[in-house]
Design a protein around this motif. Structure first.
Motif, PDB file in Angstrom:
ATOM      1  N   ILE A 102       9.359  53.688   1.836  1.00  0.00           N
ATOM      2  CA  ILE A 102       8.610  52.711   2.168  1.00  0.00           C
ATOM      3  C   ILE A 102       8.694  51.083   2.188  1.00  0.00           C
ATOM      4  CG2 ILE A 102       6.998  51.638   0.391  1.00  0.00           C
ATOM      5  CD1 ILE A 102       6.981  54.801  -1.182  1.00  0.00           C
ATOM      6  N   GLY A 103       9.896  50.844   2.193  1.00  0.00           N
ATOM      7  CA  GLY A 103      10.588  49.720   2.358  1.00  0.00           C
ATOM      8  C   GLY A 103      10.266  49.213   3.973  1.00  0.00           C
ATOM      9  N   ALA A 104      11.251  49.885   4.333  1.00  0.00           N
ATOM     10  CA  ALA A 104      11.493  50.350   6.191  1.00  0.00           C
ATOM     11  C   ALA A 104       9.772  50.095   6.816  1.00  0.00           C
ATOM     12  CB  ALA A 104      12.294  51.409   6.239  1.00  0.00           C
ATOM     13  N   LEU A 105       9.520  51.377   6.186  1.00  0.00           N
ATOM     14  CA  LEU A 105       8.100  51.464   6.256  1.00  0.00           C
ATOM     15  C   LEU A 105       7.636  50.564   6.722  1.00  0.00           C
ATOM     16  CD1 LEU A 105       7.154  55.657   5.405  1.00  0.00           C
ATOM     17  CD2 LEU A 105       7.429  54.478   8.017  1.00  0.00           C
ATOM     18  N   GLN A 106       7.191  49.181   5.690  1.00  0.00           N
ATOM     19  CA  GLN A 106       6.441  48.742   5.709  1.00  0.00           C
ATOM     20  C   GLN A 106       7.244  46.693   6.219  1.00  0.00           C
ATOM     21  OE1 GLN A 106       5.846  48.195   0.586  1.00  0.00           O
ATOM     22  NE2 GLN A 106       3.371  47.848   1.629  1.00  0.00           N
ATOM     23  N   ARG A 107       8.355  47.166   6.123  1.00  0.00           N
ATOM     24  CA  ARG A 107       8.903  45.961   7.546  1.00  0.00           C
ATOM     25  C   ARG A 107       8.469  46.133   9.032  1.00  0.00           C
ATOM     26  NH1 ARG A 107      13.770  47.148   4.522  1.00  0.00           N
ATOM     27  NH2 ARG A 107      14.462  44.408   3.682  1.00  0.00           N
ATOM     28  N   VAL A 108       7.896  47.888   9.097  1.00  0.00           N
ATOM     29  CA  VAL A 108       8.081  48.185  10.669  1.00  0.00           C
ATOM     30  C   VAL A 108       6.454  47.567  10.530  1.00  0.00           C
ATOM     31  CG1 VAL A 108       6.865  50.244  11.828  1.00  0.00           C
ATOM     32  CG2 VAL A 108       9.143  49.414  10.874  1.00  0.00           C
ATOM     33  N   GLU A 109       5.389  48.171   9.796  1.00  0.00           N
ATOM     34  CA  GLU A 109       3.850  47.876   9.625  1.00  0.00           C
ATOM     35  C   GLU A 109       3.797  46.034   9.814  1.00  0.00           C
ATOM     36  OE1 GLU A 109       1.381  49.582  10.189  1.00  0.00           O
ATOM     37  OE2 GLU A 109       2.905  51.376   9.841  1.00  0.00           O
ATOM     38  N   HIS A 110       4.764  45.312   9.080  1.00  0.00           N
ATOM     39  CA  HIS A 110       4.568  43.993   8.988  1.00  0.00           C
ATOM     40  C   HIS A 110       4.889  43.423  10.010  1.00  0.00           C
ATOM     41  CE1 HIS A 110       4.774  42.585   4.115  1.00  0.00           C
ATOM     42  NE2 HIS A 110       4.124  43.962   4.375  1.00  0.00           N
ATOM     43  N   TYR A 111       5.756  43.580  10.692  1.00  0.00           N
ATOM     44  CA  TYR A 111       6.781  43.792  12.464  1.00  0.00           C
ATOM     45  C   TYR A 111       5.155  43.559  13.310  1.00  0.00           C
ATOM     46  CZ  TYR A 111       9.560  43.140  16.628  1.00  0.00           C
ATOM     47  OH  TYR A 111      10.310  43.149  17.977  1.00  0.00           O
ATOM     48  N   GLU A 141      -5.608  48.557  11.814  1.00  0.00           N
ATOM     49  CA  GLU A 141      -5.004  49.336  10.491  1.00  0.00           C
ATOM     50  C   GLU A 141      -4.007  49.518  10.169  1.00  0.00           C
ATOM     51  OE1 GLU A 141      -7.269  52.606  13.776  1.00  0.00           O
ATOM     52  OE2 GLU A 141      -5.388  52.206  14.446  1.00  0.00           O
ATOM     53  N   GLU A 142      -2.781  48.392  11.050  1.00  0.00           N
ATOM     54  CA  GLU A 142      -1.688  48.367  10.316  1.00  0.00           C
ATOM     55  C   GLU A 142      -2.024  47.962   8.951  1.00  0.00           C
ATOM     56  OE1 GLU A 142      -0.333  49.801  12.466  1.00  0.00           O
ATOM     57  OE2 GLU A 142       0.421  49.325  14.769  1.00  0.00           O
ATOM     58  N   LYS A 143      -3.095  46.968   8.682  1.00  0.00           N
ATOM     59  CA  LYS A 143      -3.058  45.973   7.208  1.00  0.00           C
ATOM     60  C   LYS A 143      -3.258  46.964   5.909  1.00  0.00           C
ATOM     61  CE  LYS A 143      -4.070  41.320   8.775  1.00  0.00           C
ATOM     62  NZ  LYS A 143      -5.033  40.490   9.709  1.00  0.00           N
ATOM     63  N   ASP A 144      -4.112  47.589   6.226  1.00  0.00           N
ATOM     64  CA  ASP A 144      -4.386  49.037   5.977  1.00  0.00           C
ATOM     65  C   ASP A 144      -3.669  50.034   5.429  1.00  0.00           C
ATOM     66  OD1 ASP A 144      -7.031  47.521   5.646  1.00  0.00           O
ATOM     67  OD2 ASP A 144      -7.668  49.463   7.171  1.00  0.00           O
ATOM     68  N   THR A 145      -2.820  50.244   6.696  1.00  0.00           N
ATOM     69  CA  THR A 145      -1.702  51.306   6.017  1.00  0.00           C
ATOM     70  C   THR A 145      -0.577  50.601   5.470  1.00  0.00           C
ATOM     71  OG1 THR A 145      -2.084  51.724   8.608  1.00  0.00           O
ATOM     72  CG2 THR A 145       0.020  52.454   7.224  1.00  0.00           C
ATOM     73  N   ASP A 146      -0.303  48.988   5.648  1.00  0.00           N
ATOM     74  CA  ASP A 146       0.232  48.587   4.761  1.00  0.00           C
ATOM     75  C   ASP A 146       0.405  48.302   2.931  1.00  0.00           C
ATOM     76  OD1 ASP A 146       2.781  46.309   3.939  1.00  0.00           O
ATOM     77  OD2 ASP A 146       0.866  44.701   3.719  1.00  0.00           O
ATOM     78  N   GLU A 147      -0.792  47.924   3.040  1.00  0.00           N
ATOM     79  CA  GLU A 147      -2.396  47.878   1.697  1.00  0.00           C
ATOM     80  C   GLU A 147      -1.581  49.414   0.703  1.00  0.00           C
ATOM     81  OE1 GLU A 147      -5.791  47.107   0.819  1.00  0.00           O
ATOM     82  OE2 GLU A 147      -5.083  44.828   1.622  1.00  0.00           O
ATOM     83  N   LYS A 148      -1.731  50.714   2.077  1.00  0.00           N
ATOM     84  CA  LYS A 148      -1.974  51.714   1.461  1.00  0.00           C
ATOM     85  C   LYS A 148       0.072  52.181   0.644  1.00  0.00           C
ATOM     86  CE  LYS A 148      -2.794  56.055   0.607  1.00  0.00           C
ATOM     87  NZ  LYS A 148      -3.022  57.185  -0.427  1.00  0.00           N
ATOM     88  N   LEU A 149       1.032  51.961   1.483  1.00  0.00           N
ATOM     89  CA  LEU A 149       1.937  52.047   0.924  1.00  0.00           C
ATOM     90  C   LEU A 149       2.362  51.511  -0.268  1.00  0.00           C
ATOM     91  CD1 LEU A 149       3.815  51.933   5.235  1.00  0.00           C
ATOM     92  CD2 LEU A 149       3.519  53.701   3.561  1.00  0.00           C
ATOM     93  N   THR A 150       1.772  50.768   0.039  1.00  0.00           N
ATOM     94  CA  THR A 150       2.077  49.138  -1.681  1.00  0.00           C
ATOM     95  C   THR A 150       1.638  50.101  -2.691  1.00  0.00           C
ATOM     96  OG1 THR A 150       2.171  47.010  -0.643  1.00  0.00           O
ATOM     97  CG2 THR A 150       1.259  47.215  -2.556  1.00  0.00           C
TER      98      THR A 150
END
Ligand code: FE
Ligand code: FE
Length: 195
Positions: A102-111, A141-150
């Motif tokens: 999840i941490g790795a995927l959130q880094r991807v989204e933030h990038y 969509e990337e922001k929503d995905t980041d929130e979903k992952l949180t």
């Protein structure tokens, strides 16, 4: 390609993002295979489909700008995904690996959020409204995905932290139940005698 104008810069940024998205499309199914949480697997699979749509959106952007999409490798995304794969190799499958991914995927989204943020702002300033709108759609969509992952992290982290403890408690409860079983039947027969 040499970058001299603002438009060159926009196209260069977009080529970078295009490469990043293509890498993500290849990586997500591999990561989904090692994930144990159903909730995380679902979020990842859902975002994979969304990411394929984002690649199509970028194809449309390149069409509008009359430029070619390929020709660049996003080294940043390559590094981020490599780190995720290294974690998948080094950590045993289960909630702790899920929490790490999840941490790795959130880094991807933030990038991606920063990439799309830069490109969409540039497009807007250049008066490329259609390009801006397409990029802004993906940015959301990337922001929503980041929130979903949180959100997913809160349950996965809980398991990663308490999972082992809970399993131990369950074993203790079983031991106790077994130890008290004969006493229970004894008191039952005692009650029978009294009645
Ligand atoms: Fe994306
Ligand atoms: Fe994304």
């Amino acid at each position: 390609m040499s970058v001299t104008t603002a438009e060159d810069l926009l196209v260069d940024e977009l080529k970078d993002i295009y490469s990043a998205e293509k890498q993500a499309v290849r990586a997500y199914p591999r990561l989904a295979k090692v994930v144990e949480s159903e909730e995380l697997k679902e979020a990842l699979t859902e975002h994979l489909e969304q990411t394929k749509g984002q690649v199509e959106r970028l194809d449309r952007v390149f069409e509008i700008l009359e430029k070619r999409a390929g020709g660049k490798t996003c080294e940043g995304m390559k590094g981020l995904l490599q780190e995720a794969f290294t974690q998948a190799e080094e950590i045993e499958r289960g909630p702790v690996l899920d929490a790490a991914l999840i941490g790795a995927l959130q880094r991807v989204e933030h990038y991606e959020i920063s990439g799309y943020g830069t490109a969409s702002t540039l497009a807007e300033t250049m008066g490329q409204d259609e390009v801006h709108d397409l990029l802004a759609e993906t940015l959301q969509e990337e922001k929503d995905t980041d929130e979903k992952l949180t959100e997913v992290a809160s349950s996965v982290n809980e398991e990663a932290i308490h999972g082992a403890e809970e399993a131990e408690d369950e074993l203790d409860d079983q031991d106790e139940a077994e130890a008290s079983a004969p006493r229970k039947s004894a008191s039952r027969s005692a009650r029978k005698k009294r009645s």
